[in-house]
Scaffold this active site. Structure first.
Site, short mmCIF file in Angstrom:
data_model
loop_
_atom_site.label_atom_id
_atom_site.label_comp_id
_atom_site.label_asym_id
_atom_site.label_seq_id
_atom_site.Cartn_x
_atom_site.Cartn_y
_atom_site.Cartn_z
N PHE A 125 0.86 -1.18 0.00
CA PHE A 125 0.00 0.00 0.00
C PHE A 125 0.90 1.24 0.00
O PHE A 125 1.85 1.32 0.77
CB PHE A 125 -0.90 -0.01 1.23
CG PHE A 125 -1.96 1.04 1.20
CD1 PHE A 125 -3.13 0.85 0.49
CD2 PHE A 125 -1.78 2.24 1.87
CE1 PHE A 125 -4.11 1.84 0.45
CE2 PHE A 125 -2.76 3.23 1.83
CZ PHE A 125 -3.92 3.02 1.12
N ASP A 196 1.40 -4.37 9.05
CA ASP A 196 0.26 -3.49 8.78
C ASP A 196 -0.97 -4.37 8.69
O ASP A 196 -1.09 -5.21 7.78
CB ASP A 196 0.50 -2.71 7.48
CG ASP A 196 -0.57 -1.65 7.25
OD1 ASP A 196 -1.71 -1.85 7.71
OD2 ASP A 196 -0.27 -0.63 6.59
N TYR A 221 -11.14 2.42 10.23
CA TYR A 221 -12.33 2.69 9.41
C TYR A 221 -12.66 1.57 8.43
O TYR A 221 -13.63 1.67 7.68
CB TYR A 221 -12.19 4.02 8.64
CG TYR A 221 -10.92 4.17 7.84
CD1 TYR A 221 -10.80 3.61 6.59
CD2 TYR A 221 -9.83 4.88 8.34
CE1 TYR A 221 -9.63 3.74 5.85
CE2 TYR A 221 -8.67 5.02 7.63
CZ TYR A 221 -8.56 4.45 6.39
OH TYR A 221 -7.41 4.57 5.67
N LYS A 222 -11.85 0.51 8.40
CA LYS A 222 -12.14 -0.60 7.49
C LYS A 222 -12.99 -1.64 8.23
O LYS A 222 -14.14 -1.36 8.54
CB LYS A 222 -10.83 -1.15 6.93
CG LYS A 222 -10.17 -0.12 5.99
CD LYS A 222 -8.78 -0.49 5.55
CE LYS A 222 -8.24 0.60 4.60
NZ LYS A 222 -6.79 0.51 4.42
N ARG A 368 -12.35 -4.73 -7.04
CA ARG A 368 -12.09 -5.32 -5.72
C ARG A 368 -13.40 -5.42 -4.94
O ARG A 368 -14.17 -4.46 -4.88
CB ARG A 368 -11.10 -4.40 -5.00
CG ARG A 368 -10.48 -4.98 -3.76
CD ARG A 368 -9.41 -4.07 -3.21
NE ARG A 368 -9.98 -2.82 -2.72
CZ ARG A 368 -9.42 -2.06 -1.78
NH1 ARG A 368 -8.27 -2.41 -1.24
NH2 ARG A 368 -9.98 -0.93 -1.40
C1 LIG Z 1 -6.01 1.67 4.15
C2 LIG Z 1 -4.56 1.44 4.43
C3 LIG Z 1 -3.78 2.41 5.05
C4 LIG Z 1 -4.39 3.75 5.36
O1 LIG Z 1 -3.56 4.64 5.96
P1 LIG Z 1 -4.18 5.99 6.56
O2 LIG Z 1 -3.03 6.72 7.07
O3 LIG Z 1 -5.14 5.57 7.64
O4 LIG Z 1 -4.89 6.70 5.46
C5 LIG Z 1 -2.46 2.11 5.34
N1 LIG Z 1 -1.93 0.91 5.01
C6 LIG Z 1 -2.67 -0.04 4.38
C7 LIG Z 1 -2.06 -1.34 4.03
C8 LIG Z 1 -3.99 0.20 4.06
O5 LIG Z 1 -4.70 -0.72 3.43
#
Ligand SMILES: *Cc1c(COP(=O)(O)O)cnc(C)c1O
Length: 409
Positions: A125, A196, A221-222, A368
Site C-alpha cells: 500500500f 500493517d 475505518y475498514k 475489488r
Molecule cells: C487503508 C490502508 C492504510 C491507510 O492509511 P491511513 O493513514 O489511515 O490513510 C495504510 N496501510 C494499508 C495497508 C492500508 O490498506
C-alpha cells in the site's frame, strides 16, 4: 452451481446472521466495500450525539475526567488488542495508520541503531512505502529504503536491515503473508517486523503475541467500522515499549503531562506512544464499531468470509468471461476480499455501483470486492454477481458516463 435458493438457505443457517441488524445499511445497496470503509453501526449516531450534546455540551472541559475522555486511546487500544491477539497495555488507538507506521519505523531504528536499511515489498500500500521515504529523507542519507518483490524478501533479510514493514493482507490481491514464519525468519537475523493489519484487523483472527510480533499498525475505518477517518492503532510488544524513546514525543506521551515540565520524560509502557490530544468524537464512533466485533466469534467471521469469497469466485467464473482472478484461489491464502482484473474494470465498477452493488476499483484494472461477514450474506453475494452479469450482458457499462473518473476511486 449454487442457486439463489441455496444462498438463502446458507443465510438462514448463518450463526452471524443476527449482526446485520446492528448496522444501518440502505435497502437498495449490496455493500462489498467494507474493506475500504466499514458500514455504519446503528449505535454510532446516538453515541456520537450523546458525546457531543451531553459530554462536550454539558460537562465541557470537565469531561476529560468525568467521562474519562483521557483514557479513550488506551481503553480502545485494550479492546482492539482482544481482536488481534495482543495483551492489555500493548495497543494504543489514535492518529492515522500512516503516522503510526512512522512511529513504528522510528522505534525499530532505535532498537537496531547500527543498521541502515528499512525494507518493504514492491506493490505494498503506497502510504507504507511513502512514510519510509520521508524517514529516509529526514535521516540525511543514513537510512536507506529498499523495496523488493515478495519472493525476494527472504534474500533481502541481512544484518543491515533495521525494520521489515509488511502488510499482512495485501490491499489489492488480498494475498496473506505467513505472519509467524516471516516474523521468525526476520527475528533470527535481529530484524524487528512491523505488520500493517489494515485489511486484517476485524476480518480474521490475528495472533500477534503468538507470532511474537514486534510492532503492528492498522486502520479503524475498514473492518473495525469506526467511520471515515477513524483513529488508527499501534501495537508495540511489551518487551520493546520501555526501550524506545518516542520520536513523536508529544505532551500526552509524557510521564506526567500535567506537570508541564520543560523536558520530555516518556511515560511508562504503551502510553509513551501517544502524541497529542485524542480525537474524542472519532474515538466514540470507533468504539461502537469495535464493540460489535467483540461480541462476534472471530473464527466464525473467518469461516463465513472464506465461504463468501469462494461463492463469489465460483459465480463469477461460472457466469462471466473476461474476468481474471487476481486473488489466491485457496481461501486460506487470502484475506476477506476477492479481486478480479478486467480491462474495462473502472467503467464496469461504476456501472455496478449505479445498480447498487458497491465494490471499488484499484488502478490499473482491478475490481475489488470486500466481504464483511457481519453484514454481508450469501444471497447478497449471489445477487451481486447476478447484477454484474446483467451489467456485462446489457453492455450498459459502455455508457460514456461510466468512464468519468472521480477524485476517489
Ligand atoms: C487503508 C490502508 C492504510 C491507510 O492509511 P491511513 O493513514 O489511515 O490513510 C495504510 N496501510 C494499508 C495497508 C492500508 O490498506
Amino acid at each position: 452451481m449454487t442457486t439463489l435458493d441455496d444462498a438463502r438457505r446458507l443465510d438462514t443457517a448463518d450463526p452471524l446472521a443476527g449482526f446485520r441488524e446492528r448496522f444501518a445499511l440502505p435497502d437498495s445497496v449490496i455493500y462489498l466495500d467494507g474493506n475500504s470503509l466499514g458500514a455504519l453501526p446503528k449505535a454510532t449516531s446516538g453515541r456520537v450525539e450523546a458525546v457531543v450534546q451531553s459530554e462536550w455540551g454539558e460537562d465541557l472541559i470537565r469531561a476529560w475526567n468525568t467521562r474519562d475522555w483521557i483514557s479513550a486511546p488506551k481503553r480502545l487500544g485494550d479492546k482492539i488488542a482482544r481482536l488481534i491477539g495482543a495483551a492489555p497495555g500493548e495497543v494504543i488507538a489514535g492518529e492515522s495508520t500512516s503516522v503510526n507506521i512512522f512511529k513504528a519505523l522510528c522505534a525499530c531504528l532505535q532498537l537496531t541503531p547500527e543498521r541502515s536499511v528499512i525494507l518493504s515489498e514492491t506493490g505494498n500500500f503506497p502510504t507504507d512505502a511513502y512514510m519510509m521515504e520521508g524517514l529516509a529523507a529526514l535521516s540525511g542519507g543514513r537510512i536507506r529504503q529498499v523495496l523488493v518483490e515478495r519472493d525476494a524478501i527472504d534474500a533481502a533479510l541481512t544484518d543491515d536491515v533495521a525494520a521489515l514493514l509488511l502488510t499482512h493482507t495485501h490491499y489489492k490481491s488480498g494475498q496473506l503473508h505467513d505472519m509467524k514464519a516471516v516474523t521468525a525468519r526476520a527475528q533470527a537475523l535481529g530484524i524487528p517486523v512491523i505488520w500493517d493489519l489494515s485489511h486484517s484487523a476485524g476480518a480474521m483472527p490475528v495472533a500477534l503475541n503468538d507470532c511474537e510480533a514486534d510492532f503492528a499498525v492498522g486502520c479503524g475505518y475498514k473492518y473495525l467500522n469506526g467511520g471515515p477517518g477513524a483513529p488508527a492503532f499501534l501495537f508495540v510488544a511489551k518487551r520493546h515499549q520501555d526501550r524506545v524513546f518516542p520520536v513523536l514525543s508529544g505532551w500526552l506521551g509524557h510521564a506526567r503531562p500535567f506537570d508541564f515540565d520543560d523536558r520530555y520524560e516518556p511515560a511508562a509502557g504503551i502510553d509513551r506512544f501517544q502524541c497529542g490530544t485524542p480525537a474524542i468524537l472519532g474515538m466514540a464512533a470507533l468504539e461502537c464499531g469495535v464493540d460489535i466485533l467483540l461480541d462476534a466469534d472471530m473464527q466464525e467471521i473467518r469461516i463465513k468470509s472464506q465461504a463468501l469469497g469462494d461463492l463469489f469466485i465460483e459465480q463469477v467464473e461460472d457466469r462471466l468471461d473476461g474476468f481474471e482472478l487476481r486473488s489466491p484461489r485457496a481461501a486460506g491464502e487470502r484475506g476477506s476480499q476477492v479481486s478480479f482484473a478486467h480491462e474495462h474494470g473502472y467503467a464496469i465498477m461504476q456501472a455496478l455501483i449505479e445498480r447498487g452493488v458497491i465494490g471499488d476499483f484499484r488502478a490499473p484494472d482491478i475490481l475489488r470486492f470486500g466481504f464483511t461477514p457481519l453484514y454481508a450474506g450469501y444471497a447478497d453475494v449471489w445477487t451481486a454477481v447476478d447484477i454484474l452479469a446483467d451489467v456485462m450482458q446489457s453492455g450498459v457499462w459502455q455508457d460514456a458516463r461510466f468512464n468519468i473518473r472521480s477524485a476517489v476511486t
